[in-house]
Scaffold this motif. Structure first.
Motif, PDB file in Angstrom:
ATOM      1  N   TYR A   1       0.841  -1.201   0.000  1.00 36.76           N
ATOM      2  CA  TYR A   1       0.000   0.000   0.000  1.00 36.76           C
ATOM      3  C   TYR A   1       0.875   1.250   0.000  1.00 36.76           C
ATOM      4  CZ  TYR A   1      -3.334   3.562   1.483  1.00 36.76           C
ATOM      5  OH  TYR A   1      -4.102   4.698   1.557  1.00 36.76           O
ATOM      6  N   PRO A   2       0.616   2.239  -0.853  1.00 37.79           N
ATOM      7  CA  PRO A   2      -0.475   2.273  -1.847  1.00 37.79           C
ATOM      8  C   PRO A   2      -0.236   1.397  -3.073  1.00 37.79           C
ATOM      9  CG  PRO A   2       0.851   4.249  -2.014  1.00 37.79           C
ATOM     10  CD  PRO A   2       1.383   3.502  -0.829  1.00 37.79           C
ATOM     11  N   ASN A   3       1.001   0.876  -3.211  1.00 37.19           N
ATOM     12  CA  ASN A   3       1.270  -0.123  -4.245  1.00 37.19           C
ATOM     13  C   ASN A   3       2.427  -0.990  -3.759  1.00 37.19           C
ATOM     14  OD1 ASN A   3       3.890   1.027  -5.116  1.00 37.19           O
ATOM     15  ND2 ASN A   3       2.640   2.706  -5.915  1.00 37.19           N
ATOM     16  N   ALA A   4       2.737  -2.035  -4.518  1.00 32.52           N
ATOM     17  CA  ALA A   4       3.740  -3.006  -4.088  1.00 32.52           C
ATOM     18  C   ALA A   4       5.174  -2.521  -4.287  1.00 32.52           C
ATOM     19  CB  ALA A   4       3.524  -4.338  -4.815  1.00 32.52           C
ATOM     20  N   GLY A   5       5.334  -1.236  -4.592  1.00 28.61           N
ATOM     21  CA  GLY A   5       6.663  -0.641  -4.637  1.00 28.61           C
ATOM     22  C   GLY A   5       7.004   0.102  -3.352  1.00 28.61           C
ATOM     23  N   ARG A   6       6.147  -0.030  -2.332  1.00 24.65           N
ATOM     24  CA  ARG A   6       6.323   0.747  -1.094  1.00 24.65           C
ATOM     25  C   ARG A   6       7.685   0.503  -0.439  1.00 24.65           C
ATOM     26  NH1 ARG A   6       2.639   3.166   2.655  1.00 24.65           N
ATOM     27  NH2 ARG A   6       3.895   4.518   3.980  1.00 24.65           N
ATOM     28  N   PHE A   7       8.103  -0.752  -0.321  1.00 23.95           N
ATOM     29  CA  PHE A   7       9.396  -1.039   0.308  1.00 23.95           C
ATOM     30  C   PHE A   7      10.530  -0.344  -0.442  1.00 23.95           C
ATOM     31  CE2 PHE A   7       8.653  -5.288   2.784  1.00 23.95           C
ATOM     32  CZ  PHE A   7       7.891  -4.605   3.707  1.00 23.95           C
ATOM     33  N   TRP A   8      10.512  -0.488  -1.779  1.00 24.13           N
ATOM     34  CA  TRP A   8      11.620   0.053  -2.580  1.00 24.13           C
ATOM     35  C   TRP A   8      11.618   1.583  -2.506  1.00 24.13           C
ATOM     36  CZ3 TRP A   8      12.660  -4.486  -1.936  1.00 24.13           C
ATOM     37  CH2 TRP A   8      11.930  -5.568  -2.436  1.00 24.13           C
ATOM     38  N   ASP A   9      10.437   2.162  -2.486  1.00 23.65           N
ATOM     39  CA  ASP A   9      10.318   3.613  -2.376  1.00 23.65           C
ATOM     40  C   ASP A   9      10.890   4.103  -1.052  1.00 23.65           C
ATOM     41  OD1 ASP A   9       9.150   6.252  -3.254  1.00 23.65           O
ATOM     42  OD2 ASP A   9       8.001   5.963  -1.418  1.00 23.65           O
ATOM     43  N   MET A  10      10.602   3.378   0.018  1.00 21.71           N
ATOM     44  CA  MET A  10      11.086   3.791   1.337  1.00 21.71           C
ATOM     45  C   MET A  10      12.591   3.623   1.475  1.00 21.71           C
ATOM     46  SD  MET A  10       8.090   2.524   3.959  1.00 21.71           S
ATOM     47  CE  MET A  10       9.137   2.865   5.365  1.00 21.71           C
ATOM     48  N   ILE A  11      13.135   2.548   0.905  1.00 18.50           N
ATOM     49  CA  ILE A  11      14.595   2.364   0.933  1.00 18.50           C
ATOM     50  C   ILE A  11      15.277   3.556   0.264  1.00 18.50           C
ATOM     51  CG2 ILE A  11      16.506   0.990  -0.007  1.00 18.50           C
ATOM     52  CD1 ILE A  11      14.674  -1.499   0.391  1.00 18.50           C
ATOM     53  N   ALA A  12      14.749   3.936  -0.900  1.00 25.20           N
ATOM     54  CA  ALA A  12      15.326   5.066  -1.635  1.00 25.20           C
ATOM     55  C   ALA A  12      15.165   6.371  -0.865  1.00 25.20           C
ATOM     56  CB  ALA A  12      14.673   5.167  -3.018  1.00 25.20           C
ATOM     57  N   LYS A  13      13.971   6.611  -0.313  1.00 22.57           N
ATOM     58  CA  LYS A  13      13.672   7.868   0.362  1.00 22.57           C
ATOM     59  C   LYS A  13      14.524   8.064   1.619  1.00 22.57           C
ATOM     60  CE  LYS A  13       9.448   8.220   1.776  1.00 22.57           C
ATOM     61  NZ  LYS A  13       8.071   8.547   2.211  1.00 22.57           N
ATOM     62  N   HIS A  14      14.661   6.985   2.422  1.00 27.36           N
ATOM     63  CA  HIS A  14      15.367   7.097   3.703  1.00 27.36           C
ATOM     64  C   HIS A  14      16.821   6.652   3.620  1.00 27.36           C
ATOM     65  CE1 HIS A  14      11.562   8.100   5.503  1.00 27.36           C
ATOM     66  NE2 HIS A  14      11.023   6.938   5.171  1.00 27.36           N
ATOM     67  N   GLN A  15      17.253   6.257   2.415  1.00 28.56           N
ATOM     68  CA  GLN A  15      18.643   5.818   2.209  1.00 28.56           C
ATOM     69  C   GLN A  15      19.021   4.668   3.149  1.00 28.56           C
ATOM     70  OE1 GLN A  15      21.133   7.444  -0.297  1.00 28.56           O
ATOM     71  NE2 GLN A  15      19.001   7.244  -0.952  1.00 28.56           N
ATOM     72  N   ALA A  16      18.132   3.691   3.240  1.00 31.04           N
ATOM     73  CA  ALA A  16      18.390   2.521   4.081  1.00 31.04           C
ATOM     74  C   ALA A  16      19.638   1.798   3.596  1.00 31.04           C
ATOM     75  CB  ALA A  16      17.191   1.586   4.053  1.00 31.04           C
ATOM     76  N   THR A  17      20.452   1.353   4.548  1.00 29.64           N
ATOM     77  CA  THR A  17      21.673   0.618   4.195  1.00 29.64           C
ATOM     78  C   THR A  17      21.547  -0.876   4.475  1.00 29.64           C
ATOM     79  OG1 THR A  17      22.620   1.069   6.382  1.00 29.64           O
ATOM     80  CG2 THR A  17      23.129   2.636   4.620  1.00 29.64           C
ATOM     81  N   ILE A  18      20.681  -1.236   5.432  1.00 29.70           N
ATOM     82  CA  ILE A  18      20.464  -2.643   5.776  1.00 29.70           C
ATOM     83  C   ILE A  18      18.957  -2.887   5.759  1.00 29.70           C
ATOM     84  CG2 ILE A  18      20.770  -4.457   7.507  1.00 29.70           C
ATOM     85  CD1 ILE A  18      23.173  -2.845   8.585  1.00 29.70           C
TER      86      ILE A  18
END
Length: 657
Positions: free
Chosen positions: A339-356
């Motif tokens: 939600y709102p689509n199945a790209g949410r995880f990838w969007d959040m990794i990019a937005k918050h610059q997740a490293t792990i």
């Protein structure tokens, strides 16, 4: 239990990763293992002194006088909250981001270590003012939120034992846990938000308390999340913002024995009655810290994201305690991956610059399916270059999902920590060390230093590498379960059975070690071993085989009684495309049976193949295999299905082909 998976692909840690790793190379890993072998107590004692603040140092490392009720660092005094918050501020991390919280609707809130300490102290003082003291039990029934973590840390600060109940459980399930643990208070929220929907929490608490035997509960504290219209009972219910409003941001911690119960967390039992797994303070915290350092190779600059819920042990060890105890910045997420689509995880990794990034194979496979149907939400369309390490948790990850994760999410540059552990173990037991261990898809590889894992037969004797058997741990370790709350006999029978000699910890999983590498591969729960015409097979092998078929996104396999073969294999399958019907479904079912026959052997062909739009899962993504066994037998589902994400799936899966 014979080896049915042959995986020869080997992936070595990148050289630049090895150079800066906490365990840099196999030589360093082997050195730690040798230290533990040579002087077991000295090994753990050194690590406990180096990694935990002790108000009063311990004088004895391990007490083995009453096995299996082992005690670690018992006369040492410490506090989990102090180690997670005050110690970091003393190190100069007060202004560092502790939590980046992203709500279901995308709103982002941040909390520094100083912010978190202030909020925990105010909540702890409020709990003390209500008369809650060290040794009391507090139920926490909340969604993913900073407030949920604050509630857990506040309990730890005053020595109250918390028991977190996943926010998807029904009123009856909640009431059973309130009664069993003897809770004196409940901390909850008005509602929770998941996938754009407001779901009840406080109303369910009211229903649970109304079921009876909850007289010990004197206070219900409610976090106002949505502002939904909910009833409040005068004299019992309070708004969280009101009870903390005038409290001090200073709260002296309760210094407790290392063996003091930090939390009780309920997990499923084979009898259906939940087991209250009791964990200690010192030993549990030590292992949460060490696994953050060893398995996740945590650095001060890391942005760590574990997608689990605080209602499960993964959320305890790798959201509430481990990341904060090592002073890192972590992402906490309220919503769902689709939600709102199945790209949410990838969007959040990019937005918050997740490293792990640490998530479950179930989530990975569902996102593979989504990406195959909608190219726009494929990970390649997002900037995932910040990632340096991936993790997998919750169940064995099949090789095909491992490869997709490695190539499409990690860009073929990020090691994958495929972690095997359990609620009962407190933290990782078997996993690649990302700067040391060559990785093989589908294998959790080798035990962490100090973990004496082995594979034995039904009599407790070691089996040779290449032969399947029962996974055990031969020596106690600091973060292990201490007992089952209110049921010491069940603890002994469940985890240290006489059949295995009474001294081996029974993990409840089957496993096999590679003849050449000694690597462990988990073959599934012991009760998930199928016996078809005298041939024994782990469900994991057949599931992996099915998911390796290019048509299949996800599969779950269970057994059902069969007059001819003793047990028949029933496969529940989710395709990458839509759910087939009629002749198309029959055709694909035949194709999948032949595929399994070709890949494993005719004996492994599923007798039943059933298709669904999804598998029956809890809202946290866990497959409810117990329901699948009921459906496979053709029986009516009478168990509680309130935690299912989509109960309508059950009707689809009743149609056999």
């Amino acid at each position: 239990m014979e080896p049915l998976m042959h995986e020869n692909r080997v992936f070595h840690p990148p050289e630049d990763f090895v150079k800066g790793a906490a365990i840099p190379g196999m030589e360093a890993y082997n050195k730690l293992c040798a230290e533990a072998e040579k002087d077991y107590e000295g090994f753990w004692g050194r690590l406990a002194k180096e990694n935990i603040y002790w108000k009063k140092p311990f004088t004895k490392v391990l007490d083995e006088s009453k096995p299996p009720f082992y005690k670690w660092f018992e006369d040492g005094l410490t506090n989990a909250s102090y180690n997670c918050l005050d110690v970091n501020i003393q190190k100069g991390n007060g202004a560092k981001k502790a939590i980046i919280f992203e709500a279901d609707d995308g709103t982002v809130t941040e909390a520094t270590y100083q912010d978190l300490l202030d909020r925990v102290c105010k909540m702890a003082n409020a709990l003390r003012k209500m008369g809650i003291k060290s040794g009391d039990r507090v139920i926490i029934y909340m969604s993913m939120s900073i407030e949920g973590i604050v509630a857990m840390q506040a309990c730890a600060r005053i020595g109250a034992t918390h028991s977190v109940v996943f926010g998807g459980f029904s009123a009856k399930s909640l009431q059973e846990r309130i009664v069993d643990v003897g809770a004196v208070a409940v901390i909850t929220a008005d509602e929770q938000l998941r996938g754009g929907k407001a779901l009840p929490l406080k109303v369910i608490v009211d229903e649970a308390l109304a079921l009876g035997e909850c007289e010990k509960v004197k206070n219900v504290i409610v976090y106002k999340r949505t502002g939904g219209n909910i009833p409040m009972t005068a004299g019992r219910d309070s708004w969280m913002h009101d009870v903390v409003a005038n409290e001090s941001t200073s709260c002296e911690p309760e210094w407790v024995s290392a063996e003091h119960p930090l939390f009780v967390l309920y997990t499923s039992g084979s009898t259906g009655k939940p087991k209250g797994v009791q964990h200690s303070t010192g030993g549990y915290l030590l292992w949460a810290i060490l696994t953050m350092k060893w398995t996740f190779d945590i650095k001060p600059s890391d942005i760590f994201w574990c997608t689990a819920d605080i209602g499960w042990v993964t959320g305890h060890s790798y959201i509430t305690y481990g990341p904060l105890a090592v002073g890192c910045t972590e992402i906490v997420f309220e919503g769902v991956p689709t939600y709102p689509n199945a790209g949410r995880f990838w969007d959040m990794i990019a937005k918050h610059q997740a490293t792990i990034f640490y998530t479950a194979p179930t989530a990975i496979r569902s996102l593979i399916k989504a990406a195959s149907g909608d190219e726009s939400i494929h990970p390649k369309n997002y900037d995932l270059s910040s990632l340096r390490l991936l993790g997998s948790v919750g169940e064995p990850i099949n090789p095909e999902a491992w490869m997709w994760y490695y190539e499409h999410v990690g860009g073929s540059r990020c090691p994958i920590a495929d972690t095997f552990w359990q609620t009962e173990t407190g933290g990782h037991m078997i996993s690649p060390m990302p700067g040391a261990t060559p990785m093989i898809p589908g294998s959790c590889t080798l035990p962490l230093p100090g973990i004496m894992a082995a594979i034995v037969d039904e009599a407790g004797h070691d089996v040779p590498n290449g032969s399947g058997g029962i996974l055990v741990v031969k020596r106690p370790w600091p973060s292990m379960i201490r007992t089952i709350w209110n049921d010491a006999d069940r603890f002994v029978k469940s985890y240290f059975p006489e059949e295995l000699g009474g001294t081996l910890y029974l993990a409840g999983d089957g496993a096999i070690r590679n003849k050449d590498t000694g690597y462990f591969t988990i073959t599934g729960r012991i009760d998930d071993v199928l016996n078809v015409s005298g041939h024994r097979m782990g469900t994991m092998e057949i599931e992996s085989c099915l998911v390796a078929n290019p048509l299949v996104a996800e599969a779950a396999v269970v057994g059902r009684p069969d007059d001819m073969t003793g047990e028949a294999i029933c496969a529940f399958v989710v395709l990458k495309g839509g759910r087939p019907t009629g002749d198309e479904a029959k055709k694909i079912a035949t194709e999948l049976r032949n595929w399994v026959g070709k890949e494993i052997g005719p004996i492994a062909k599923p007798k039943d193949v059933r298709f669904g739009d999804n598998l029956p899962k809890t809202r946290s993504g866990k497959i409810m295999r117990r329901l699948l066994r009921v459906i496979a037998k053709g029986e009516e589902v009478t168990q509680d299905t309130s935690t299912l994400e989509n109960p309508a799936i059950l009707d689809q899966l009743k149609q056999s082909l």
